[in-house]
Design an enzyme around this catalytic site. Structure first.
Site, PDB file in Angstrom:
ATOM      1  N   HIS A  74      24.345  33.834  43.342  1.00 45.25           N
ATOM      2  CA  HIS A  74      25.563  34.478  42.843  1.00 45.25           C
ATOM      3  C   HIS A  74      26.778  34.035  43.665  1.00 45.25           C
ATOM      4  O   HIS A  74      27.802  33.630  43.113  1.00 45.25           O
ATOM      5  CB  HIS A  74      25.381  36.000  42.922  1.00 45.25           C
ATOM      6  CG  HIS A  74      26.582  36.803  42.527  1.00 45.25           C
ATOM      7  ND1 HIS A  74      26.643  37.517  41.348  1.00 45.25           N
ATOM      8  CD2 HIS A  74      27.771  37.014  43.149  1.00 45.25           C
ATOM      9  CE1 HIS A  74      27.817  38.131  41.267  1.00 45.25           C
ATOM     10  NE2 HIS A  74      28.521  37.841  42.355  1.00 45.25           N
ATOM     11  N   GLU A  75      26.661  34.085  44.987  1.00 48.33           N
ATOM     12  CA  GLU A  75      27.822  33.782  45.841  1.00 48.33           C
ATOM     13  C   GLU A  75      28.219  32.307  45.747  1.00 48.33           C
ATOM     14  O   GLU A  75      29.395  31.981  45.644  1.00 48.33           O
ATOM     15  CB  GLU A  75      27.545  34.169  47.292  1.00 48.33           C
ATOM     16  CG  GLU A  75      27.238  35.654  47.506  1.00 48.33           C
ATOM     17  CD  GLU A  75      28.251  36.600  46.888  1.00 48.33           C
ATOM     18  OE1 GLU A  75      29.413  36.202  46.653  1.00 48.33           O
ATOM     19  OE2 GLU A  75      27.868  37.756  46.607  1.00 48.33           O
ATOM     20  N   HIS A 116      30.233  31.537  42.742  1.00 44.59           N
ATOM     21  CA  HIS A 116      31.672  31.837  42.813  1.00 44.59           C
ATOM     22  C   HIS A 116      32.458  30.598  43.234  1.00 44.59           C
ATOM     23  O   HIS A 116      33.546  30.330  42.717  1.00 44.59           O
ATOM     24  CB  HIS A 116      31.939  32.967  43.812  1.00 44.59           C
ATOM     25  CG  HIS A 116      31.758  34.341  43.219  1.00 44.59           C
ATOM     26  ND1 HIS A 116      32.313  34.698  42.011  1.00 44.59           N
ATOM     27  CD2 HIS A 116      31.088  35.428  43.670  1.00 44.59           C
ATOM     28  CE1 HIS A 116      31.990  35.967  41.743  1.00 44.59           C
ATOM     29  NE2 HIS A 116      31.237  36.432  42.730  1.00 44.59           N
ATOM     30  N   GLU A 162      32.407  37.202  37.354  1.00 45.66           N
ATOM     31  CA  GLU A 162      31.234  37.896  37.894  1.00 45.66           C
ATOM     32  C   GLU A 162      29.980  37.605  37.054  1.00 45.66           C
ATOM     33  O   GLU A 162      28.894  37.396  37.589  1.00 45.66           O
ATOM     34  CB  GLU A 162      31.486  39.405  37.927  1.00 45.66           C
ATOM     35  CG  GLU A 162      32.082  39.893  39.226  1.00 45.66           C
ATOM     36  CD  GLU A 162      31.165  39.634  40.422  1.00 45.66           C
ATOM     37  OE1 GLU A 162      29.974  40.001  40.356  1.00 45.66           O
ATOM     38  OE2 GLU A 162      31.623  39.050  41.405  1.00 45.66           O
ATOM     39  N   HIS A 184      32.906  43.938  38.529  1.00 50.26           N
ATOM     40  CA  HIS A 184      31.446  44.005  38.627  1.00 50.26           C
ATOM     41  C   HIS A 184      30.840  44.832  37.498  1.00 50.26           C
ATOM     42  O   HIS A 184      29.629  44.849  37.321  1.00 50.26           O
ATOM     43  CB  HIS A 184      31.017  44.581  39.976  1.00 50.26           C
ATOM     44  CG  HIS A 184      31.444  43.730  41.126  1.00 50.26           C
ATOM     45  ND1 HIS A 184      32.655  43.898  41.755  1.00 50.26           N
ATOM     46  CD2 HIS A 184      30.840  42.680  41.731  1.00 50.26           C
ATOM     47  CE1 HIS A 184      32.772  42.999  42.716  1.00 50.26           C
ATOM     48  NE2 HIS A 184      31.686  42.246  42.723  1.00 50.26           N
TER      49      HIS A 184
HETATM   50 ZN   LIG Z   1      30.487  38.364  42.937  1.00 53.91          ZN
END
Ligand SMILES: [Zn+2]
Ligand SMILES: [Ca+2]
Ligand SMILES: [Ca+2]
Ligand SMILES: [Ca+2]
Ligand SMILES: [Ca+2]
Length: 650
Positions: free
Chosen positions: A334-335, A338, A358, A418
């Site tokens: 996930h990170e 980004h 997100e 989120h």
């Molecule tokens: Zn995030």
């Protein structure tokens, strides 16, 4: 036989026979063994030995590795190991030298020609050529004088960094062999969540150890923030992480390397996923990485991607009581995603574009988890489920968290990113796995419809292409610059207009209440009512405009027969016009009866040439059979062209 070899390390005195075998004791035993058994190591005058590594077994046996120089020159293949028993007794040596060295160290070939030969061995782009080093090459067991030149650059075959040591015979000037210093070093890690996984590390010397840093991808490493920083800041300097044996972590937080293993391994999987599945070589597309900081702050229950301190990095907190690090693979993926999003579509982290940002991270974080494909637990569509056992988000039905939207509403834009991500996550799940009961959870639809998934790989391909090519900073869910349109264009590119996949994208958006505003239904949900597309390929010149009045319209007809009743809600007109300035032109379609549709107006701001477009119009009220006519009119003098071809699919 006397031996003149001097020994570089100091020889400590052993405390007694019963002493515990420490590394110091082991080295002392080895030194004594060398002195008393010079023949065992093929020692000769002019040799010098230095300790490289010391290994002590559980039973007190020891093994000391040495490197050798001869008359000041490094001896390739001169290394050896001295073995001693638990009581210090000599247990022999291991080494490749077959006879003591006796080498004339005056080269008959000089350094300069050796360098030329060395460079010729490098296949790829040379960036640096080091000064040649005179060495003794004893790889085959006997020593000979050679030049070792380090040629660095980018290898043609691997596209990776290459540091090639080229050995050239100092007597004949011939190439002996070349050895690449860059090798993938694979360590073994026991993370908090990922056990027994490979970790890609870099071998270091002086002191000999391994660093948690990718061996070839620049700036791709995991480091220790030493619990500095706060929930809002992770910009403190970060310490590199090392292991002497390339074994990392112990499966729990008691070893600082464990959480680092999860992150370092997760990054490798993420990178390999985006590269292999989508042809994207990491965040920037050029293989470079960013630092990953573990042990961020105290009790930080968060992970983030940050530009703070002017440097892209990701940071991972240790969780509640510093005992539940946020380092599970879905979070790691996930990170890093980004970063990818920032360098592709740059979706703004606000409103619906923030929700899409997100969702993109949850989607590719989950794809990373599936790519790792652990046996236990199996990959899933829940996010962060391994941290406390309770997922933070549920892609198959986002509203299960009590905060996220499973269905789009006008309020979605006002939610935290989120939670507004729920709409995108739910869409992705429906597209991949379909609605209703699935292996990963039950996924409802907002309109009660049934959606058949197209599989995870295709769904991810659609999302990636939309991210890469169509999303912009302010893309929302619906509307003209919406994710619905973007993913449909992606599906059309990949699988064709109104293909099964294209229809599944439509159905999945319908299922999350992001309804059609631009895309007509594909039609033909029932057996086709008409024969396939009719085409008119005959060129028709478009008369130019005259001063003060437009030109006479150019006309081209298609006769349709064999259809039943009315045309459909989404007939498609493909138009191919060759013209030096298309802004001059209007294009109108006339159907049977008095029906007509303006497909395109003239547009003085459009300075491009040619029209190669398709249009979709709603023709439900028109009888399909009959004469269909395209009329193209030129409104500005100068610049001309012709209708080249047009086609009609009813
Ligand atoms: Zn995030
Ligand atoms: Ca693919
Ligand atoms: Ca998960
Ligand atoms: Ca014109
Ligand atoms: Ca033609």
């Amino acid at each position: 036989m006397a031996i003149a070899a001097s020994v570089v390390v100091a020889i400590p005195v052993e405390a007694g026979a019963a002493a515990v075998t420490t590394e110091t004791v082991a080295v002392a035993r080895a030194q004594r063994s060398i002195a008393s058994h010079p023949k065992a190591i093929q020692g000769s005058a002019g040799d010098q030995y230095s300790v490289w590594r010391t290994i002590v077994d559980k039973d007190g046996s020891s093994h000391v590795r040495y490197r050798r120089t001869h008359r000041g020159l490094r001896v390739i293949g001169g290394d050896f190991v001295v073995h001693n028993g638990p009581d210090g007794s000599f247990k022999g040596t291991t080494g490749g030298l077959r006879t003591p060295l006796s080498v004339d160290i005056t080269p008959s070939v000089k350094a300069a020609p050796a360098t030329v030969t060395a460079q010729a061995q490098f296949r790829g782009r040379i960036e640096k050529v080091g000064a040649p080093e005179l060495v003794i090459d004893a790889k085959d067991g006997t020593g000979a004088l050679a030049w070792d030149t380090l040629v660095s650059g980018v290898s043609e075959s691997t596209k990776d960094i290459s540091r090639l040591h080229v050995l050239v015979d100092a007597a004949s000037g011939k190439h002996i062999r070349s050895i690449d210093e860059v090798k993938s070093v694979e360590g073994l890690g026991d993370g908090v969540y990922e056990r027994g996984v490979p970790v890609e590390t870099t071998q270091r010397s002086n002191p000999f150890r391994f660093e948690l840093r990718h061996p070839t991808r620049a700036n791709s490493y995991t480091c220790d923030l030493m619990n500095k920083g706060t929930e809002s800041s992770s910009s403190d300097p970060c310490s590199p992480m090392f292991s002497t044996n390339n074994l990392w972590g112990n499966g729990s937080q008691s070893d600082r390397n464990s959480a680092a293993v999860d992150v370092h391994f997760g990054e490798s999987v993420w990178h390999s996923y985006v590269k292999n599945a989508h042809g994207r070589d990491g965040i920037f597309g050029d293989g470079r990485g960013i630092p990953a900081k573990v042990h961020w702050g105290n009790n930080v229950v968060n992970a983030h991607y940050s530009l703070s301190g002017g440097e892209d990095h990701v940071a991972f907190g240790d969780g509640l009581s510093n005992s539940a690090p946020l380092t599970s693979i879905d979070i790691v993926g996930h990170e890093y995603t980004h970063g990818l999003t920032d360098y592709t579509a740059a979706l703004e982290y606000f409103d619906e574009s923030g929700g899409l940002n997100e969702a993109t991270s949850d989607i590719f974080g989950t794809m990373t988890e599936f790519h790792a494909n652990s046996a236990t637990p199996r990959p899933n569509y829940a996010i962060g489920d391994r941290i406390s056992g309770m997922p933070t988000r549920f892609m198959y039905d986002p509203a299960l968290d009590g905060k996220s939207d499973s269905c789009w509403t006008t309020g979605t834009a006002y939610k935290d990113v989120h939670y507004s991500s729920g709409v995108g996550n739910h869409f992705f799940f429906l597209l991949a796995e379909g609605s209703g009961k699935t292996a990963y959870g039950t996924s409802p639809t907002c309109d009660g419809s049934t959606v058949t998934g197209i599989g995870q790989g295709k769904a991810a391909d659609v999302w990636f292409r939309a991210l890469n090519v169509y999303f912009t900073s302010n893309t929302s869910y619906g509307g003209y610059n919406g994710a619905r349109n973007a993913t449909l264009r992606a599906a059309e590119d990949l699988y064709g207009y109104c293909s099964t996949e294209y229809r599944a994208v439509q159905a999945s958006w319908n299922g999350v209440a992001v309804v059609a505003t631009q895309d007509p239904p594909c039609g033909n949900e029932y057996p086709p009512k008409c024969p396939p597309a009719a085409v008119n390929d005959t060129n028709v010149a478009i008369p130019d405009a005259k001063t003060g009045s437009p030109g006479t319209p150019a006309k081209s007809e298609i006769q349709v027969s064999g259809c039943e009743g009315a045309a459909t809600q989404g007939i498609r007109i493909d138009v191919d016009i060759k013209h030096t300035l298309r802004g001059d032109l209007s294009v109108v379609l006339y159907g049977p009866g008095n029906s007509s549709w303006v497909l395109k107006n003239n547009d003085p701001t459009d300075g491009r040439a040619d029209i190669k477009l398709f249009f979709v119009v709603d023709a439900r009220t028109v009888t399909a059979n009959g004469t269909w006519r395209l009329e193209v009119q030129d409104f500005v003098r100068a610049d001309t062209g012709h209708i080249d071809r047009w086609a009609l699919s009813i």
